[in-house]
Design a protein around this motif. Structure first.
Motif, PDB file in Angstrom:
ATOM      1  N   GLN A  45      20.888  21.058 -51.874  1.00  0.00           N
ATOM      2  CA  GLN A  45      19.703  21.031 -51.035  1.00  0.00           C
ATOM      3  C   GLN A  45      19.506  19.637 -50.441  1.00  0.00           C
ATOM      4  OE1 GLN A  45      19.836  21.625 -54.289  1.00  0.00           O
ATOM      5  NE2 GLN A  45      17.969  21.040 -55.391  1.00  0.00           N
ATOM      6  N   THR A  46      18.973  19.603 -49.227  1.00  0.00           N
ATOM      7  CA  THR A  46      18.773  18.338 -48.516  1.00  0.00           C
ATOM      8  C   THR A  46      17.482  17.678 -48.973  1.00  0.00           C
ATOM      9  OG1 THR A  46      19.954  19.185 -46.580  1.00  0.00           O
ATOM     10  CG2 THR A  46      18.528  17.269 -46.248  1.00  0.00           C
ATOM     11  N   ILE A  47      17.567  16.376 -49.264  1.00  0.00           N
ATOM     12  CA  ILE A  47      16.422  15.586 -49.684  1.00  0.00           C
ATOM     13  C   ILE A  47      16.158  14.539 -48.609  1.00  0.00           C
ATOM     14  CG2 ILE A  47      15.414  14.150 -51.486  1.00  0.00           C
ATOM     15  CD1 ILE A  47      16.056  16.988 -52.376  1.00  0.00           C
ATOM     16  N   ILE A  48      14.908  14.415 -48.173  1.00  0.00           N
ATOM     17  CA  ILE A  48      14.519  13.422 -47.175  1.00  0.00           C
ATOM     18  C   ILE A  48      13.778  12.288 -47.877  1.00  0.00           C
ATOM     19  CG2 ILE A  48      13.142  13.016 -45.095  1.00  0.00           C
ATOM     20  CD1 ILE A  48      13.592  15.905 -44.327  1.00  0.00           C
ATOM     21  N   PHE A  49      14.136  11.075 -47.551  1.00  0.00           N
ATOM     22  CA  PHE A  49      13.531   9.906 -48.193  1.00  0.00           C
ATOM     23  C   PHE A  49      13.512   8.754 -47.205  1.00  0.00           C
ATOM     24  CE2 PHE A  49      18.013  10.303 -49.119  1.00  0.00           C
ATOM     25  CZ  PHE A  49      18.532   9.073 -48.743  1.00  0.00           C
TER      26      PHE A  49
END
Length: 701
Positions: A494-498
């Motif tokens: 899953q893609t994580i945005i930070f």
């Protein structure tokens, strides 16, 4: 046509030219002003230092001279440049610079004429520490160019001195909106740059129309305004949006296990949000949304191209009155095309002139010569499909109409839709009345949807018309059906945005970071039996996803709640239709609410309304029984349809004088008594005699 590549910006040089060079632009107001008319003629020869007498004599000096005198009298910026000329003459050895201020204390909503002292100042020395960062500083002889900031109030007056001869202020931050009831409800009380230019491009009585009637210069102004707005948006994103990055969950965990703490190099950085029109993420989302609609409704049934016609009577009347051509007022063309497009979509989707539609979408493009056109996809309702070639032939014709049978249509096609080198009319606008085609395969569906979604950026289109369209905030892509984006990924991918400044430990330790919408669906199916009967794509129809809780919740505003609030509206014509069907009209001798004809109770109205809804759903391959939250038809609903068949058969036997004996069988409570009363009332209202008798049972008593 103007095609822009890269960034648009304006520069200003020093007050005087380098040794051996001719003066140009603002320098013409300072250097060798005794020969200014001749110098201006030279400067128009593409910046070259040589020119022929013929090219100089070709200019109309009797027009240039009055313009120079006018600017000397009324333009505050010209007056400051003339002051610099006088300063040089009095003290040729003195070093000074000109500062053009970027702020103004005057109300930006009024047309106050600025004075020379308000717009610029001559300051001794080479630099002044008390300047605003956006102030324009012109050195005596710097050899460098100074960039004019897009939100400098002098931006327009310096670029277009003939359009803003009084040095009127351009856009600046902080212009207040007019106080109205509508503006009081808005969070932002100042206008944006786009709103400022949209306001300036409107034609109003008792205002100067020099800008709007300046033809090619107005086209340049539109391009300049649009690129300035886009540049300002991009700069805002660059300065105010934090450095966002994205990476998959497993990769971040590996970085944590490796002891890394800095996230500035982790994953990929993205700057433009998905909402930025024309950006790569925007384009991708538009395409995926279009394909999702195709997956749900099937192939688009009609692909229609609607093109602007510069010969529309509304446009020709408007332009003729002002002595202009269609190319001179591309802003009006955009507004006219938008109204025509809205009217066409209303005819197609509301009036159903080609049949009932289930969904629609369109995108707007701009031809090289500036005319806008729209590519429209229509997904027809199952009851309005075109299964046969004969059905298609009823709405699409590829033949030139017969001049003798339909002269009006023949003239329209001849004048507006015939173009090319081998036909009689080579000056006709291209497909101005609109073309349509059918998409009958998966390939055609994909190509059409991709074209509608992917061609929505300006790109290499005509910037004059496209700029007007965007300044007015008209949509370049429209779809009638909302699309919910569902995530899908493999375990740990899953893609994580930070943010780039975040620490690995802080990102990994986020609450519920491992949970996604896709995984929440699995968790929902573990505890909800109804959810297990649905596919992932059907889930948003009955559940809402909470981003904070990372789970699906059942929709509170279900069909049952809506039904209780709206059943009266949905069944308002039920009683009228039943009266019409059973020939029991209301009496006109009493008031409307005191009807003497057939009367239905609220429960009867609900029942008949649900029957009609069930019919519509069955036509679309569905049923009320498939949805748990919807009200269900009673068990005797089928008997009502049987009652109608019996009623029709008996009434027709009486009307046709055929006679007969009819045996009606049914369990108790199925409506036999209601049927007898209905038959009796229907015949008695016509003056016939009806005798109800019973031979046995309780009814005989």
């Amino acid at each position: 046509m103007l095609v822009l590549h890269g960034e648009n910006y304006h520069l200003m040089g020093s007050l005087t030219p380098p040794e051996g060079n001719y003066a140009k632009f603002g320098q013409l107001y300072i250097v060798d002003t005794e020969n200014e008319l001749q110098n201006r003629s030279k400067a128009l020869r593409n910046g070259k230092n040589t020119q022929t007498e013929s090219t100089i004599d070709g200019l109309r000096k009797e027009i240039i001279q009055p313009i120079m005198m006018m600017l000397n009298d009324v333009n505050p910026y010209v007056k400051q440049f003339r002051s610099a000329r006088d300063r040089f003459r009095m003290n040729p050895e003195e070093t000074f610079h000109m500062r053009i201020v970027s702020r103004s204390d005057r109300d930006g909503r009024t047309y106050n004429m600025p004075t020379a002292s308000e717009v610029a100042a001559l300051i001794p020395g080479d630099f002044n520490l008390g300047m605003d960062k956006r102030d324009i500083v012109l050195q005596h002889k710097s050899g460098r160019l100074t960039r004019i900031d897009e939100i400098h109030i002098s931006y327009l007056a310096l670029q277009y001195p003939l359009l803003f001869v009084y040095g009127e202020d351009g856009f600046r931050i902080g212009i207040k909106k007019g106080v109205t009831e509508a503006s009081k409800k808005l969070k932002k009380d100042t206008i944006s740059m786009r709103q400022f230019f949209a306001f300036r491009m409107q034609e109003r009585e008792n205002e100067s129309h020099v800008l709007l009637y300046s033809r090619r210069l107005f086209q340049q102004f539109i391009v300049d305004a649009y690129t300035t707005i886009e540049a300002n948006r991009l700069r805002y994103l660059q300065l105010n949006q934090t450095c966002l990055r994205s990476d998959i969950y497993d990769s971040i965990k590996e970085s944590e296990n490796a002891g890394q703490s800095d996230m500035n190099e982790q994953g990929q950085q993205f700057v433009l949000p998905a909402t930025f029109t024309g950006g790569p993420r925007y384009m991708k989302n538009m395409y995926l949304d279009a394909m999702a609609i195709c997956r749900h409704f099937g192939f688009p049934d009609l692909v229609i191209t609607f093109t602007c016609n510069p010969k529309w009577p509304e446009l020709t009347r408007f332009l003729k009155k002002r002595g202009l051509n269609s190319d001179d007022r591309l802003d009006v063309i955009c507004r006219m095309f938008k109204m025509k497009l809205d009217s066409l979509m209303h005819d197609l989707t509301k009036k159903n002139i080609l049949g009932k539609t289930a969904s629609s979408m369109y995108t707007v493009e701009f031809q090289k010569r500036g005319l806008p056109h729209a590519h429209i996809l229509l997904f027809m309702h199952p009851s309005s499909k075109f299964p046969k070639t004969e059905d298609i032939d009823k709405i699409i014709s590829a033949e030139i109409p017969d001049k003798s049978l339909d002269p009006d249509l023949y003239d329209v096609v001849k004048d507006m839709m015939i173009h090319g080198p081998d036909v009689a009319n080579q000056t006709a606008p291209s497909s101005s009345a609109g073309n349509s085609a059918t998409a009958t395969s998966a390939a055609a569906s994909s190509v059409a949807a991709k074209s509608v979604a992917a061609n929505s950026a300006l790109g290499n289109s005509a910037m004059e018309t496209g700029g007007s369209w965007r300044i007015f905030k008209f949509p370049i892509h429209y779809r009638s059906t909302a699309v919910e984006k569902l995530s899908f990924h493999l375990p740990g991918k899953q893609t994580i945005i930070f943010k780039g400044k975040d620490k690995v430990k802080d990102v990994v330790s986020r609450k519920l970071i491992e949970n996604t919408m896709f995984l929440a669906w699995f968790e929902l199916c573990k505890v909800d039996a109804f959810a297990r009967t649905l596919t992932y794509i059907q889930i948003p129809n009955y559940y809402t996803y909470s981003k904070s809780q990372k789970k699906f919740n059942r929709r509170k505003q279900g069909f049952s709640v809506v039904w209780e609030k709206t059943w009266e509206l949905l069944s308002e014509d039920i009683e009228y239709n039943r009266r019409h069907h059973f020939n029991r009209p209301a009496s006109h001798e009493s008031s409307f609410r005191e009807l003497a004809g057939l009367k239905l109770t609220d429960n009867d109205k609900k029942l008949y309304a649900l029957i009609e809804i069930e019919k519509l759903m069955k036509r679309n391959g569905s049923s009320l029984s498939l949805y748990e939250s919807m009200p269900k038809l009673p068990a005797n609903a089928k008997s009502i349809e049987n009652q109608r068949k019996i009623y029709d058969e008996i009434i027709s036997a009486v009307v046709e004088d055929r006679g007969g004996m009819f045996f009606v069988y049914g369990f108790g409570g199925t409506g036999k008594t209601f049927l007898w009363k209905l038959l009796s009332a229907a015949l008695r209202c016509k003056g016939d005699i009806v005798l109800n008798t019973a031979s046995s049972g309780i009814a005989s008593l």
